[in-house]
Design an enzyme around this catalytic site. Sequence first.
Site, PDB file in Angstrom:
ATOM      1  N   HIS A 142      36.195  38.843  41.852  1.00 35.74           N
ATOM      2  CA  HIS A 142      37.555  38.863  42.401  1.00 35.74           C
ATOM      3  C   HIS A 142      37.732  37.856  43.544  1.00 35.74           C
ATOM      4  CE1 HIS A 142      38.052  42.374  39.935  1.00 35.74           C
ATOM      5  NE2 HIS A 142      37.296  43.152  40.689  1.00 35.74           N
ATOM      6  N   GLY A 143      36.740  37.012  43.758  1.00 36.58           N
ATOM      7  CA  GLY A 143      36.869  35.987  44.799  1.00 36.58           C
ATOM      8  C   GLY A 143      37.701  34.813  44.297  1.00 36.58           C
TER       9      GLY A 143
END
Length: 321
Positions: free
Chosen positions: A121-122
């Site tokens: 999710h970065g």
Amino acid sequence: MLPFRFVYADGYDLHLGAHVFPSQKYRLLHRRLLSEGFAEPADFVAPEPASDDDILLVHDPLWVKRLRTGTLSYHDILRLEIPYSRQMVEAFWMAAGGSILAGRLALEQGIGFNVGGGFHHGFPEHGEGFCAINDIAVAIRRLQRDGLIRRAMVVDCDVHHGNGTATIFSGDSSVFTLSIHQYNNYPSEKPASSLDVHLADGVGDAEYVHRLGNAFRAAIGMFHADLVIYVAGADPYCGDQLGGLDLSLDGLAERDRLVLWTALQHKIPVAIVLAGGYAESVEDTITIHANTARMAKDVLERVGWKAPDRLPASGDTAGPG
Ligand SMILES: [Zn+2]
């Protein structure tokens, strides 16, 4: 001695205290692999943290600066959903270094296993969902920059969609992203991966393995990868607090076997990263990750691995189908 190496550092611990993300799981998995006699100390190699230059291959300088200087905004912290600390930031740099090393080891030995990472999710300019730095993307970009790989495939089997990874590699023909996830779950917005498999709530072992097999074989048929990064999240498990799929331990092991076997059969090395896992009992999460390690040994011993002498010539992009 095992036929592949684990990459591990005590510095992987994000030191979150009481938090749904069990950031002590890296330490617990390291200990479990040793205490059960599956691995010995010599099977582990310690990574160097990624350099800022490595991180900047993916991330925006302003985001890196805010992390480095502890100047995240209130909104940044809300989206990240973990408290800020120096140790947290250092842990993300270490995880990225670990995924780079796991990728290198995979090219040599067929499999490289990061006992950490998988922070899908970065995003380039922000972090969310417990992921400040996308170690998967950093590893791919660094290995490409070093000329060790040209084309990579991400096989993301975490229960949550790999939104950061999909965004980073959107429109990049050198990286194929496959995400299989529960549709009605975080993140609410799911930017398109190269191939997305949206699963309904409560999908169990048989349907999951069937649909993953179809998707992965189709992906390999249309895209030749020099490396697969397998995001082996433990959260499709039926007992997961943040997941709504219904996979058993056996189903998860079958998932691992399918990904590893298919890739190695096609002579594509696999770097494994852990990603999520939020079982009520952290021991269940550790068991799922340890089972992935056992499957890696089993498949690698059966299929075998011979490191290629060199990268294929640049025109040589047709996959083995
Ligand atoms: Zn997840």
